[in-house]
Design an enzyme around this catalytic site. Structure first.
Site, PDB file in Angstrom:
ATOM      1  N   SER A   1      52.327   9.319  47.277  1.00 16.91           N
ATOM      2  CA  SER A   1      53.176   8.110  48.158  1.00 16.91           C
ATOM      3  C   SER A   1      53.932   8.473  49.142  1.00 16.91           C
ATOM      4  O   SER A   1      54.682   7.963  50.043  1.00 16.91           O
ATOM      5  CB  SER A   1      53.755   7.132  47.061  1.00 16.91           C
ATOM      6  OG  SER A   1      54.788   7.870  46.464  1.00 16.91           O
TER       7      SER A   1
ATOM      8  N   ASP B   1      63.768   3.427  48.734  1.00 10.37           N
ATOM      9  CA  ASP B   1      63.568   2.339  47.509  1.00 10.37           C
ATOM     10  C   ASP B   1      64.025   2.823  46.341  1.00 10.37           C
ATOM     11  O   ASP B   1      63.589   2.150  45.332  1.00 10.37           O
ATOM     12  CB  ASP B   1      62.177   1.858  47.685  1.00 10.37           C
ATOM     13  CG  ASP B   1      61.438   3.104  47.658  1.00 10.37           C
ATOM     14  OD1 ASP B   1      61.884   4.074  47.495  1.00 10.37           O
ATOM     15  OD2 ASP B   1      60.153   2.824  47.767  1.00 10.37           O
TER      16      ASP B   1
ATOM     17  N   HIS C   1      61.324   6.600  47.018  1.00  9.69           N
ATOM     18  CA  HIS C   1      60.802   7.440  48.245  1.00  9.69           C
ATOM     19  C   HIS C   1      62.115   7.564  49.310  1.00  9.69           C
ATOM     20  O   HIS C   1      62.935   6.706  49.208  1.00  9.69           O
ATOM     21  CB  HIS C   1      59.804   6.474  49.073  1.00  9.69           C
ATOM     22  CG  HIS C   1      58.752   6.258  48.035  1.00  9.69           C
ATOM     23  ND1 HIS C   1      58.507   5.327  47.541  1.00  9.69           N
ATOM     24  CD2 HIS C   1      57.672   7.086  47.417  1.00  9.69           C
ATOM     25  CE1 HIS C   1      57.456   5.159  46.452  1.00  9.69           C
ATOM     26  NE2 HIS C   1      56.910   6.375  46.668  1.00  9.69           N
TER      27      HIS C   1
END
Ligand SMILES: *[C@@H]1O[C@H](CO)[C@@H](O)[C@H](O)[C@H]1NC(C)=O
Ligand SMILES: *[C@@H]1O[C@H](CO)[C@@H](O)[C@H](O)[C@H]1NC(C)=O
Length: 378
Positions: free
Chosen positions: A40, A345, A348
């Site tokens: 991610s 967040d 990340h």
């Protein structure tokens, strides 16, 4: 000045301009394409090409609010490290490899949220099936590259030639592998036992890509996870030993550190093994810049504060991270200016942080060696 000498100095000037322009282009034109693999941290939308799953907050605003203005499936407010690298090298943003309408002549981004270095079976065999997401491991992503070959080159020789002129970015991998035992609350001594297998798996991936023709490979290490709001929130009680200055969990950062040392040792072995073939393997460091964002925030134009998510909701502690109200979910909001936060967040990073990291990989000091070696950077 005679007309002739005027002419010749004009010629010299023109030559200089042409030479200088050529030098600028040299950096930009070095690679024909970029092929990127990872999780991610660098997923450019692979998880959402078939539509956005309901559970997936990372494909909703405010994700994508910076630069794009809409969610793209990237787990950030804007661009990721790989996006900055593509732009700096004069290439278009890499399309996610699963995109239906994209052309992949300048490369593809195989990264997908949830990806691991090891295949799912490894975790299932250890009773960790519940804390692993089988979206596509490093080895699955390499299969996706092999399946894509007929679309981007006409023969195996042509593929090898393209790959020889391309940049391969292999990672980061490992973060989700460690998450599996960590989120199953295994003791840290147990989690440390995963390091050799994870690093070996990354090494095998690198060798597969070299066999495909890759000669320029960037291999990133993992982040100092003990500085991230998600881990700080979940492991607050269990963990002892916070860095006084940083507010990070020392034991978790040690795990990241140990992984990165082992990975660099693996890279040294592979460099030696493939030295004759002109293979260049660059170790790319996520760890050092992230620690710098925490300890020397003001140097990077960021707010001096304990690790804090820009986008989130009040939860346990000061981290602005709430597991039941994460960024993109009801009750969570973005901070006013994501560019003065490094944590987007809680899991990340922000576009601003990724930009600093990308430039550090391209021109130093955050890659060994830097991707663009020749340029003198003032
Ligand atoms: C592909 O492009 C066509 C024509 O531009 C468009 O109609 C179609 O919706 C696109 N498909 C996807 C999956 O984006
Ligand atoms: C976390 O968010 C939920 C849902 O918005 C809320 O009910 C809860 O009070 C929050 N937790 C804390 C510690 O603020």
């Amino acid at each position: 000045m005679t007309r002739r000498s005027q002419l010749s100095s004009a010629c010299v000037l023109l030559l200089l301009i042409v030479l200088l322009a050529g030098r600028q282009q040299a950096a930009a034109k070095k690679y024909a394409a970029i092929f990127n693999f990872g999780d991610s941290l660098v997923d450019a939308g692979n998880l959402v090409v078939d539509g956005i799953p309901d559970y997936l907050a990372t494909a909703k605003l405010p994700y994508g609010m910076t630069y794009f203005g809409y969610p793209t499936g990237r787990c950030s407010d804007g661009r990721l490290v790989v996006d900055f690298i593509a732009q700096e090298l004069g290439l278009p943003l890499l399309p996610p490899s699963k995109a239906k309408n994209a052309t992949f002549h300048y490369g593809a981004n195989f990264a997908i949220t949830g990806a691991t270095a090891l295949d799912r079976e490894y975790f299932v065999a250890k009773g960790l099936g519940k804390t692993i997401w089988s979206s596509g491991s490093l080895h699955t992503q390499i299969k996706w590259l092999q399946e894509m070959k007929p679309k981007i080159c006409k023969s195996p020789e042509e593929c090898k030639d393209l790959f020889r002129r391309s940049l391969f970015i292999v990672g980061e991998f490992g973060g989700n592998d460690y998450n599996s035992p960590l989120f199953a609350f295994q003791p840290l001594e147990e989690v440390h036992k995963f390091v050799p297998d994870i690093v070996d798996s990354i090494g095998e991936g690198i060798e597969k890509l070299i066999a495909e023709g890759a000669v320029e490979l960037v291999v990133p290490g993992v982040l100092p996870i003990g500085c991230f709001p998600v881990y700080l929130s979940i492991f607050r009680k269990q963990a002892d030993g916070y860095g006084g200055k940083s507010g990070c969990i020392k034991d978790l950062n040690t795990l990241s550190w140990v992984h990165n040392v082992a990975l660099q040792r693996k890279i040294a072995q592979l460099r030696e093994k493939h030295a004759g073939a002109g293979v260049r393997i660059m170790y790319a460091d996520y760890y050092t810049p992230a620690i710098q964002f925490v300890l020397h925030a003001e140097k990077w134009g960021m707010l001096k504060q304990k690790p804090r998510a820009c986008c989130g909701a009040p939860g346990v502690g000061v981290y602005n991270f709430n597991l039941t109200s994460k960024c993109g979910e009801p009750g969570a909001y973005s901070c006013e200016d994501p560019s003065n936060h490094w944590s987007w967040d809680g899991i990340h990073l922000t576009e601003a942080a990724y930009g600093h990291i990308a430039r550090g990989w391209l021109y130093g000091p955050f890659a060994e060696p830097a991707i663009v070696e020749t340029r003198n950077h003032q």
